[in-house]
Design an enzyme around this catalytic site. Sequence first.
Site, PDB file in Angstrom:
ATOM      1  N   HIS A  50      46.971  46.529  31.362  1.00 53.03           N
ATOM      2  CA  HIS A  50      48.097  46.130  30.516  1.00 53.03           C
ATOM      3  C   HIS A  50      47.656  46.261  29.056  1.00 53.03           C
ATOM      4  O   HIS A  50      46.490  46.443  28.759  1.00 53.03           O
ATOM      5  CB  HIS A  50      48.505  44.687  30.806  1.00 53.03           C
ATOM      6  CG  HIS A  50      48.965  44.471  32.219  1.00 53.03           C
ATOM      7  ND1 HIS A  50      50.094  45.044  32.732  1.00 53.03           N
ATOM      8  CD2 HIS A  50      48.420  43.756  33.241  1.00 53.03           C
ATOM      9  CE1 HIS A  50      50.248  44.688  34.001  1.00 53.03           C
ATOM     10  NE2 HIS A  50      49.237  43.912  34.349  1.00 53.03           N
ATOM     11  N   GLU A 154      45.486  39.184  44.067  1.00 52.52           N
ATOM     12  CA  GLU A 154      46.690  38.701  43.388  1.00 52.52           C
ATOM     13  C   GLU A 154      47.957  38.983  44.182  1.00 52.52           C
ATOM     14  O   GLU A 154      49.057  38.986  43.625  1.00 52.52           O
ATOM     15  CB  GLU A 154      46.784  39.261  41.955  1.00 52.52           C
ATOM     16  CG  GLU A 154      46.486  40.716  41.799  1.00 52.52           C
ATOM     17  CD  GLU A 154      46.394  41.195  40.338  1.00 52.52           C
ATOM     18  OE1 GLU A 154      46.684  40.438  39.403  1.00 52.52           O
ATOM     19  OE2 GLU A 154      46.028  42.367  40.149  1.00 52.52           O
TER      20      GLU A 154
HETATM   21  C1  3PY Z   1      47.297  37.989  36.472  1.00 53.67           C
HETATM   22  O1  3PY Z   1      47.307  36.791  36.186  1.00 53.67           O
HETATM   23  O2  3PY Z   1      48.040  38.518  37.321  1.00 53.67           O
HETATM   24  C2  3PY Z   1      46.360  38.853  35.792  1.00 53.67           C
HETATM   25  O3  3PY Z   1      46.220  39.995  36.173  1.00 53.67           O
HETATM   26  C3  3PY Z   1      45.609  38.295  34.635  1.00 53.67           C
HETATM   27  O4  3PY Z   1      45.285  39.248  33.721  1.00 53.67           O
HETATM   28 MG    MG Z   2      47.690  40.698  37.509  1.00 54.97          MG
END
Ligand code: 3PY
Ligand code: MG
Length: 260
Positions: A50, A154
């Site tokens: 990002h 994530e």
């Molecule tokens: C998230 O919190 O998804 C991230 O990738 C942090 O940079």
């Molecule tokens: Mg992320």
Amino acid sequence: MTQAPAPIARLAGAIAAGPVLTAWSSFPTPVTAGILAREAFDAVTIDMQHGAADFASVAAAIPAVHAAGKPVVVRIPVGEFQTASRVLDLGASGIIGPMVNSVEDARLLAAFTRFPPVGERSWGPFGALPASGLDPAAFLAAANRMTVVLAMIETRAALAALDDILAVPGIDGAFVGPADLSIALSDGANVDPTRQDVAEAIGHVAARCRAAGRIAGAFAFSGQQAASFVKLGLRFVAVENDTAHLRAGARAALQAARAS
Ligand code: 3PY
Ligand code: MG
């Protein structure tokens, strides 16, 4: 007299010795990355997923961070595993792979970041070699040890595959993205990195990493969240990012200016 290791060689030992608090630069220039490196952070992470970090800006920022005595970690764009090899060639000491959702993703990440026999990294460390102060044979022998590779957890798929991802040779640990994880766990309903289920998932990742002898890390959206991660045993913690520091500083100064 033994010489202190070059900054490029310091990351793995720093993580082993205690929690590493890293700065996080989404808009790196040699000046801004150098400024962050001269604060009390243990490392500077440059974010190519990002923000505005491109290959040229990473190439320019690494020497500025090294000049301040700190190692550099780079988060590559999703799935761009060849970029991991290229930024290691520039002199990065660590790689964060975002959205590593399967064992296959983890194997590719390891393949591009590790020299044989662990992986298939190709030779060409034209920035890293001089930064290390080593000759080619010594660099080859040390590179896999010097390099820290973290798979980002994530998504629900990544959580389900966590133990298998951690078992992939060449993967040193997991790095949680609490914002994306909050989107995943709420099925897209909201982005809130402080949600209770996200905190519980981070506790789970910390425990699984500990059991596997791997490093756990995460991005913290505040200093308080970073402190809570360290308390959980996370060993590589990003403390906000450059834009958050800039906005917070501007807001605090303006608030004080307008209060009088
Ligand atoms: C998230 O919190 O998804 C991230 O990738 C942090 O940079
Ligand atoms: Mg992320």
